[in-house]
Write a protein that holds these residues in place. Sequence first.
Motif, PDB file in Angstrom:
ATOM      1  N   ILE A 258     -17.059  15.878  -5.622  1.00 15.86           N
ATOM      2  CA  ILE A 258     -15.833  15.534  -4.897  1.00 15.86           C
ATOM      3  C   ILE A 258     -15.824  14.058  -4.523  1.00 15.86           C
ATOM      4  CG2 ILE A 258     -14.795  15.826  -2.581  1.00 15.86           C
ATOM      5  CD1 ILE A 258     -15.182  18.804  -2.940  1.00 15.86           C
ATOM      6  N   LYS A 259     -14.646  13.438  -4.659  1.00 15.96           N
ATOM      7  CA  LYS A 259     -14.488  12.060  -4.167  1.00 15.96           C
ATOM      8  C   LYS A 259     -13.675  12.091  -2.881  1.00 15.96           C
ATOM      9  CE  LYS A 259     -15.183   9.239  -8.176  1.00 15.96           C
ATOM     10  NZ  LYS A 259     -14.612   8.333  -9.184  1.00 15.96           N
ATOM     11  N   ARG A 260     -14.253  11.464  -1.862  1.00 14.30           N
ATOM     12  CA  ARG A 260     -13.561  11.417  -0.572  1.00 14.30           C
ATOM     13  C   ARG A 260     -13.782  10.029   0.026  1.00 14.30           C
ATOM     14  NH1 ARG A 260     -15.848  15.489   3.702  1.00 14.30           N
ATOM     15  NH2 ARG A 260     -14.865  17.035   2.369  1.00 14.30           N
ATOM     16  N   ASP A 261     -12.723   9.320   0.309  1.00 15.90           N
ATOM     17  CA  ASP A 261     -12.795   7.973   0.883  1.00 15.90           C
ATOM     18  C   ASP A 261     -13.731   7.068   0.069  1.00 15.90           C
ATOM     19  OD1 ASP A 261     -11.205   9.027   2.857  1.00 15.90           O
ATOM     20  OD2 ASP A 261     -12.932   9.569   4.115  1.00 15.90           O
ATOM     21  N   GLY A 262     -13.623   7.140  -1.248  1.00 15.54           N
ATOM     22  CA  GLY A 262     -14.433   6.283  -2.091  1.00 15.54           C
ATOM     23  C   GLY A 262     -15.872   6.730  -2.272  1.00 15.54           C
ATOM     24  N   LYS A 263     -16.268   7.768  -1.559  1.00 15.12           N
ATOM     25  CA  LYS A 263     -17.641   8.262  -1.704  1.00 15.12           C
ATOM     26  C   LYS A 263     -17.670   9.502  -2.595  1.00 15.12           C
ATOM     27  CE  LYS A 263     -18.447   7.362   2.869  1.00 15.12           C
ATOM     28  NZ  LYS A 263     -18.624   8.010   4.140  1.00 15.12           N
ATOM     29  N   GLU A 264     -18.807   9.711  -3.264  1.00 15.19           N
ATOM     30  CA  GLU A 264     -18.966  10.931  -4.063  1.00 15.19           C
ATOM     31  C   GLU A 264     -19.812  11.936  -3.309  1.00 15.19           C
ATOM     32  OE1 GLU A 264     -20.179  10.735  -8.087  1.00 15.19           O
ATOM     33  OE2 GLU A 264     -18.198  10.054  -8.745  1.00 15.19           O
TER      34      GLU A 264
END
Lengths: 420, 324
Positions: A258-264
């Motif tokens: 999952i990608k969330r706020d640029g983080k994986e």
Amino acid sequence: MIGDTRTSLRRFGLAVILGLIVASAGSLVQASAPTTQKQKSNAFRKDSPQVLEAFRSVVAEPSKATVRILADGEKAALGAIVGPDGWILTKASLLNGDLHVRLKDGREFPARIVGVHKHYDLAMLKIEARNLPTIRWADSSVAPVGNWVASPGVDRLPVAIGVVSVAARTVPNAKGAKPTPESGAGFLGISLEEAEEGVKVSQVLPGSGAAKAGVRVNDIIVSAQNKTIDKPENIDKPEKLINLIMRCKPGDSVVLLIKRDGKELKMQAKLGKRPRSRGEFQNNLGSKLSKVRSGFPKILQHDSVIKPEDCGGPLVDLEGRAIGINVARAGRTESYAIATEHILPILYDLMSGKLPPRQSEVSAENLSPQQKVEAARAALRKAEEEKRAADKRLQEARQALQRAEAEARAAKDPTGQSQD
Amino acid sequence: MNPLIVRFFAGALFVFVSLAGLPLVRADQDKSPIFDSAPKNVEELKAIQNQVRAVLPKILPCTVCVRIGAGQGSGVIVDKEGHVLTAGHVSGAANRNVILVLHDGKTVKGKTLGSNRLIDSGMIKITDKGEFPFAPMGKAADLKKGQWCIAIGHPGGFQKGRTPVVRVGRILSVSETAIVTDCTLVGGDSGGPLFDLEGRVIGIHSRIGGSIAANVHVPIDTYHETWDRLAEGEVWGGRSGPFLGVEGDLKSKECRIARVLPGSPAAKGGLMAGDIITKINGEAIGPYKQLGERLSKMKPGAKVKLEVKRDDDIVMLEITLGKR
């Protein structure tokens, strides 16, 4: 075909629906709660013993031409005797295991499958018997909508009675009989939207596997993997993830990237059970349905409440004429038969070997582990039988060769003394 | 227990199998006691069959499919002005646009009129001009247990190439609010007609229970009694109160949820079919009927904490109750 059930339901006014359910509870309970009243009201049912008794003479003759089919000793289906020297028509998908046929007179015979019509889910069995009574065919038009129909078993009374609900018809876009998938597929509990990369989570169902794993609205799912079987799969369209989840079983774990706020982020979600659709739920209320119950290209619909294991036998009118063969308990309101006029053209092909059974046809997809074991056993038995037959032929061939060689030697021996 | 309307969208082409070829059998005009009891032999079965066959050509054309939005139900035309009886949960609010699919596959337009939400009666009027076949209305008060009856409707919604689906069964109980028969019903039948063997409308399909013999119809008498209110578009009988949006399993000793209505507060709050509610706001709960009792004491908008058993897990949910 199927619209957005969610929005349409909202449009439909949920308040009315629950209000109704609450309001209706009283009357339903009255109708069925006290035992004495229940027993009494059973006496008024259309399939009460008294009514079935009126059908006794209707099924007297046809039940002699009806057989019980046993698979590994268990009741599997009914069948119709269509030829006096042991030809029996029945529902193909019920024939898993070692097959025996029990006649009304109690005699029992081993049976083998000689023909299968996949689209109608019909099979021809052969038993080594002679001079059997056969069903009396009639075109289904002799029993129009509203006419009584009875399903003879091998007992005195029919196994089910009803009326013709819809005359024999061609079903648009029917692609042949197939097993209905069970509702127990995996369920993640999210709604999806398309996104530039991966798919976007638009809704997370509280309490679902996704929610527990920590999936949030607006997360972008870029890949998914069923931990027990597959490799990670790139997710670029919602359908890809949906298909992946549909292949999983409840209890399987799915790893999501999952990608969330640029983080994986990597999350592991345990799948729940896919809830049944409303129609599925209602159709399963009150009676057990056949596993193979849809896709028939032509059907005659009647309202008899027939058990799945009582399918495969004849459906007769008040004159005792077979207007078709029962092929499915299909829903709460419906059972299906293949009409006589649609069976007769394929009957000879089913007998002649033109429609030979194939293991893959009879034991279709979507088998339970138990059924797989049964299918494998049946395949083993068949292979063993074939080996025995081949061994016999081999031995016969060897003997024939020996005889021929002996004859040849004798022919060379002018005295002829080596013979006899 | 479940309203029988189905919510899906069917294709746009309608082809009906013609019933024109049906041979007609002359009906015995005297009401026979055979029609009220168990037939004793084939002759009596034939008498019932002849009667059913005689009335079907008159009553099948009066049965219609009703489409409102993406929902589908059934209905029956009962006068030459084009009044259509249906279930309250099919017609819903007044003055909504309706498409009616007639027996021959033709479609006409209509508007919803009134409904009584409590008993589940509803009415629609065809607004297109034309002459429509209609069925006479009977009296539910005259009905007897064990009497034979005919149910017609569109189970699963209208299906191309399928005539309205006929079922024959018997009346198992009659009360002022419900007729129960063993004419099997399912989603899409809602609003369809139940006829006596004389071809009179005696009930309107409403809901089903877990047993194959629990098929519930709204008695026709309520339509007689409230005709003017329905025809004038009055909607009444709705309860105000909190709304969760679930259907329960009445056979279970636990509070087992059979269905969660999509989009409902229960669905939004994460409740799922198969869940067993064990506690409400910390207090233990028994069978499903207790859920309604507890909820009726709460207010719309209130938050309710549910402890739920789901397979082997315990799940805690907080749901904001909606309004009916």
